[in-house]
Design a protein around this motif. Structure first.
Motif, PDB file in Angstrom:
ATOM      1  N   GLY A  42     -73.817   6.095  34.826  1.00 53.77           N
ATOM      2  CA  GLY A  42     -72.644   4.466  34.719  1.00 53.77           C
ATOM      3  C   GLY A  42     -70.694   5.732  34.532  1.00 53.77           C
ATOM      4  O   GLY A  42     -70.130   6.048  34.542  1.00 53.77           O
ATOM      5  N   PHE A  43     -71.345   7.259  36.001  1.00 59.09           N
ATOM      6  CA  PHE A  43     -70.072   7.451  36.292  1.00 59.09           C
ATOM      7  C   PHE A  43     -69.764   6.060  37.153  1.00 59.09           C
ATOM      8  O   PHE A  43     -70.247   5.973  37.725  1.00 59.09           O
ATOM      9  CB  PHE A  43     -70.788   8.766  37.009  1.00 59.09           C
ATOM     10  CG  PHE A  43     -71.276   9.528  35.954  1.00 59.09           C
ATOM     11  CD1 PHE A  43     -69.649  11.363  35.479  1.00 59.09           C
ATOM     12  CD2 PHE A  43     -72.532  10.940  35.177  1.00 59.09           C
ATOM     13  CE1 PHE A  43     -70.381  12.116  35.280  1.00 59.09           C
ATOM     14  CE2 PHE A  43     -72.265  11.163  34.787  1.00 59.09           C
ATOM     15  CZ  PHE A  43     -71.691  12.198  34.289  1.00 59.09           C
ATOM     16  N   ALA A  44     -68.449   6.160  36.838  1.00 55.64           N
ATOM     17  CA  ALA A  44     -67.403   5.084  37.757  1.00 55.64           C
ATOM     18  C   ALA A  44     -66.935   6.617  39.468  1.00 55.64           C
ATOM     19  O   ALA A  44     -67.199   7.185  38.926  1.00 55.64           O
ATOM     20  CB  ALA A  44     -65.434   5.173  36.947  1.00 55.64           C
ATOM     21  N   LYS A  45     -67.167   5.834  39.835  1.00 57.26           N
ATOM     22  CA  LYS A  45     -66.416   6.809  41.525  1.00 57.26           C
ATOM     23  C   LYS A  45     -65.045   6.078  41.281  1.00 57.26           C
ATOM     24  O   LYS A  45     -64.352   4.679  41.797  1.00 57.26           O
ATOM     25  CB  LYS A  45     -67.470   5.735  42.918  1.00 57.26           C
ATOM     26  CG  LYS A  45     -66.835   5.799  44.339  1.00 57.26           C
ATOM     27  CD  LYS A  45     -67.790   5.399  45.274  1.00 57.26           C
ATOM     28  CE  LYS A  45     -67.832   5.484  46.776  1.00 57.26           C
ATOM     29  NZ  LYS A  45     -68.401   5.016  47.467  1.00 57.26           N
ATOM     30  N   GLU A  46     -64.288   7.820  41.900  1.00 57.77           N
ATOM     31  CA  GLU A  46     -62.914   7.650  41.725  1.00 57.77           C
ATOM     32  C   GLU A  46     -62.691   7.593  43.132  1.00 57.77           C
ATOM     33  O   GLU A  46     -61.449   6.958  43.601  1.00 57.77           O
ATOM     34  CB  GLU A  46     -63.104   8.583  41.220  1.00 57.77           C
ATOM     35  CG  GLU A  46     -62.924   8.075  39.926  1.00 57.77           C
ATOM     36  CD  GLU A  46     -62.264   9.291  39.197  1.00 57.77           C
ATOM     37  OE1 GLU A  46     -61.926   9.301  37.327  1.00 57.77           O
ATOM     38  OE2 GLU A  46     -62.095  10.620  38.853  1.00 57.77           O
ATOM     39  N   GLY A  47     -63.354   7.685  44.042  1.00 61.37           N
ATOM     40  CA  GLY A  47     -62.651   7.882  45.220  1.00 61.37           C
ATOM     41  C   GLY A  47     -63.827   9.090  46.479  1.00 61.37           C
ATOM     42  O   GLY A  47     -64.962   9.484  45.939  1.00 61.37           O
ATOM     43  N   VAL A  52     -77.036  10.569  49.898  1.00 59.16           N
ATOM     44  CA  VAL A  52     -77.254   9.447  49.118  1.00 59.16           C
ATOM     45  C   VAL A  52     -78.037   9.553  47.249  1.00 59.16           C
ATOM     46  O   VAL A  52     -78.046   9.313  46.736  1.00 59.16           O
ATOM     47  CB  VAL A  52     -77.958   8.802  49.677  1.00 59.16           C
ATOM     48  CG1 VAL A  52     -78.397   7.228  49.377  1.00 59.16           C
ATOM     49  CG2 VAL A  52     -77.479   8.689  51.469  1.00 59.16           C
ATOM     50  N   ARG A  53     -78.928  10.654  47.321  1.00 61.58           N
ATOM     51  CA  ARG A  53     -80.279  11.041  46.314  1.00 61.58           C
ATOM     52  C   ARG A  53     -78.870  11.034  44.967  1.00 61.58           C
ATOM     53  O   ARG A  53     -79.606  10.925  43.862  1.00 61.58           O
ATOM     54  CB  ARG A  53     -81.215  12.053  46.469  1.00 61.58           C
ATOM     55  CG  ARG A  53     -82.099  11.095  47.644  1.00 61.58           C
ATOM     56  CD  ARG A  53     -83.445  12.019  47.596  1.00 61.58           C
ATOM     57  NE  ARG A  53     -84.183  11.612  46.256  1.00 61.58           N
ATOM     58  CZ  ARG A  53     -85.148  12.709  46.825  1.00 61.58           C
ATOM     59  NH1 ARG A  53     -85.622  13.025  47.538  1.00 61.58           N
ATOM     60  NH2 ARG A  53     -85.935  12.102  45.801  1.00 61.58           N
ATOM     61  N   SER A  54     -78.116  12.382  45.479  1.00 60.54           N
ATOM     62  CA  SER A  54     -77.377  12.799  43.498  1.00 60.54           C
ATOM     63  C   SER A  54     -76.416  12.127  43.987  1.00 60.54           C
ATOM     64  O   SER A  54     -76.386  11.506  42.596  1.00 60.54           O
ATOM     65  CB  SER A  54     -76.381  13.544  44.704  1.00 60.54           C
ATOM     66  OG  SER A  54     -75.676  14.638  43.347  1.00 60.54           O
ATOM     67  N   ALA A  55     -75.946  10.785  44.792  1.00 60.55           N
ATOM     68  CA  ALA A  55     -75.139  10.159  44.522  1.00 60.55           C
ATOM     69  C   ALA A  55     -75.544   8.932  43.596  1.00 60.55           C
ATOM     70  O   ALA A  55     -75.070   8.500  42.055  1.00 60.55           O
ATOM     71  CB  ALA A  55     -73.637   9.269  45.716  1.00 60.55           C
ATOM     72  N   LYS A  91     -66.396  10.803  34.041  1.00 60.13           N
ATOM     73  CA  LYS A  91     -66.998   9.514  33.187  1.00 60.13           C
ATOM     74  C   LYS A  91     -65.343  10.739  32.354  1.00 60.13           C
ATOM     75  O   LYS A  91     -65.382  11.572  31.962  1.00 60.13           O
ATOM     76  CB  LYS A  91     -67.996   9.680  31.994  1.00 60.13           C
ATOM     77  CG  LYS A  91     -69.034   9.063  32.557  1.00 60.13           C
ATOM     78  CD  LYS A  91     -70.647   8.892  31.792  1.00 60.13           C
ATOM     79  CE  LYS A  91     -70.954   8.433  32.281  1.00 60.13           C
ATOM     80  NZ  LYS A  91     -72.477   7.802  30.881  1.00 60.13           N
ATOM     81  N   VAL A  92     -64.846   9.377  32.508  1.00 55.52           N
ATOM     82  CA  VAL A  92     -63.586  10.116  31.476  1.00 55.52           C
ATOM     83  C   VAL A  92     -63.486   9.279  29.769  1.00 55.52           C
ATOM     84  O   VAL A  92     -63.941   7.640  29.514  1.00 55.52           O
ATOM     85  CB  VAL A  92     -61.868   9.520  31.943  1.00 55.52           C
ATOM     86  CG1 VAL A  92     -60.878   9.581  31.222  1.00 55.52           C
ATOM     87  CG2 VAL A  92     -62.409   9.659  33.352  1.00 55.52           C
ATOM     88  N   ARG A  93     -62.984   9.713  28.897  1.00 58.67           N
ATOM     89  CA  ARG A  93     -63.094  10.025  27.424  1.00 58.67           C
ATOM     90  C   ARG A  93     -62.244   8.647  27.050  1.00 58.67           C
ATOM     91  O   ARG A  93     -61.162   8.538  28.037  1.00 58.67           O
ATOM     92  CB  ARG A  93     -62.679  10.793  26.200  1.00 58.67           C
ATOM     93  CG  ARG A  93     -62.608  10.435  24.906  1.00 58.67           C
ATOM     94  CD  ARG A  93     -62.128  11.693  23.904  1.00 58.67           C
ATOM     95  NE  ARG A  93     -62.996  12.971  23.959  1.00 58.67           N
ATOM     96  CZ  ARG A  93     -64.142  12.183  23.518  1.00 58.67           C
ATOM     97  NH1 ARG A  93     -64.629  11.554  23.046  1.00 58.67           N
ATOM     98  NH2 ARG A  93     -64.654  13.541  23.924  1.00 58.67           N
ATOM     99  N   GLY A  94     -62.824   7.190  26.625  1.00 56.24           N
ATOM    100  CA  GLY A  94     -61.342   5.877  26.414  1.00 56.24           C
ATOM    101  C   GLY A  94     -61.409   5.221  26.879  1.00 56.24           C
ATOM    102  O   GLY A  94     -61.361   4.155  27.402  1.00 56.24           O
ATOM    103  N   HIS A  95     -62.935   5.686  28.150  1.00 56.66           N
ATOM    104  CA  HIS A  95     -62.950   4.821  29.349  1.00 56.66           C
ATOM    105  C   HIS A  95     -64.579   4.744  29.820  1.00 56.66           C
ATOM    106  O   HIS A  95     -65.514   3.047  28.979  1.00 56.66           O
ATOM    107  CB  HIS A  95     -62.741   5.150  31.215  1.00 56.66           C
ATOM    108  CG  HIS A  95     -61.406   5.061  30.736  1.00 56.66           C
ATOM    109  ND1 HIS A  95     -60.271   3.616  31.435  1.00 56.66           N
ATOM    110  CD2 HIS A  95     -60.080   5.976  31.054  1.00 56.66           C
ATOM    111  CE1 HIS A  95     -59.158   4.403  31.320  1.00 56.66           C
ATOM    112  NE2 HIS A  95     -58.506   5.363  30.980  1.00 56.66           N
ATOM    113  N   GLU A  96     -65.345   5.385  30.121  1.00 56.05           N
ATOM    114  CA  GLU A  96     -66.546   5.156  30.029  1.00 56.05           C
ATOM    115  C   GLU A  96     -68.172   5.495  29.143  1.00 56.05           C
ATOM    116  O   GLU A  96     -68.423   5.660  28.828  1.00 56.05           O
ATOM    117  CB  GLU A  96     -67.181   6.030  31.336  1.00 56.05           C
ATOM    118  CG  GLU A  96     -67.078   5.445  32.898  1.00 56.05           C
ATOM    119  CD  GLU A  96     -65.281   5.296  33.631  1.00 56.05           C
ATOM    120  OE1 GLU A  96     -65.348   4.914  33.788  1.00 56.05           O
ATOM    121  OE2 GLU A  96     -64.838   7.171  32.798  1.00 56.05           O
TER     122      GLU A  96
END
Length: 194
Positions: free
Chosen positions: A162-167, A152-155, A188-193
């Motif tokens: 602001g990293f998006a949880k992808e799955g 949990v601490r790493s997450a 994080k992906v260019r054009g999104h985050e």
């Protein structure tokens, strides 16, 4: 190589960057003692998550890892980075850009902290600095943080930044006990985050 690809070893990559409280730099010869002391202080907290922390390393083993990290940094195959406190010179932890795909400009950020410095925002600060470095200096298209679903601490570091949880990759790989673990992927992906 494809027409627009560059040979990674030719890339001019700075050896260090700074954040508010940290110098984040490539490993140097003789850093093994700093790493060894930090692992000894942190072994109980590292053991549940890090396969390499199941037993205390010798000083020589820590120096070997440091030197291998230096060589990989120079070859641009893995960019291990050490976190050093600006004022005190203390070894705060380790991070870096791993599992690099230069053609896609994809990187994975990993990290661990020296226990006496936990809970003070150092890892969040370091990961934010390394993320910015990957975007600005390395033209990253994708930056991932992967962690055991139970960590949990790493997450929280990924979520805070602001990293998006992808799955979740279910039963993706063995954990330190040999049982299959679930791995959470943040990106994080260019054009999104960014």
């Amino acid at each position: 190589m494809r027409p627009n690809e560059v040979e990674p070893i030719l890339l001019q990559i700075p050896e260090s960057l700074e954040t508010n409280r940290l110098i984040i730099r490539a490993p140097q010869w003789d850093d093994g003692q700093l790493v060894n002391e930090a692992v000894k202080q942190s072994i109980d907290e590292l053991r549940p998550w890090m396969p390499w922390a199941q037993q205390l390393p010798t000083l020589e083993e820590s120096e070997v890892i440091t030197r291998q990290g230096r060589v990989h940094f120079m070859k641009r195959s893995d960019l291990m980075l050490y976190l050093i406190h600006k004022r005190s010179g203390a070894f705060i932890g380790s991070s870096g850009l791993h599992r690099i795909d230069w053609a896609a400009r994809k990187f994975e950020i990993g990290y661990w902290i020296n226990t006496p410095y936990a809970g003070q925002g150092y890892i969040t600060e370091a990961v934010e600095g390394i993320t910015r470095f990957a975007i600005d200096s390395l033209q990253a298209n994708r930056i991932e943080i992967r962690c055991d679903a139970r960590n949990v601490r790493s997450a929280r570091v990924a979520e805070r930044l602001g990293f998006a949880k992808e799955g979740i990759l279910r039963s993706e790989k063995p954990d330190v006990s040999g049982s299959l673990r679930d791995t959470v992927i943040y990106a994080k992906v260019r054009g999104h985050e960014f």
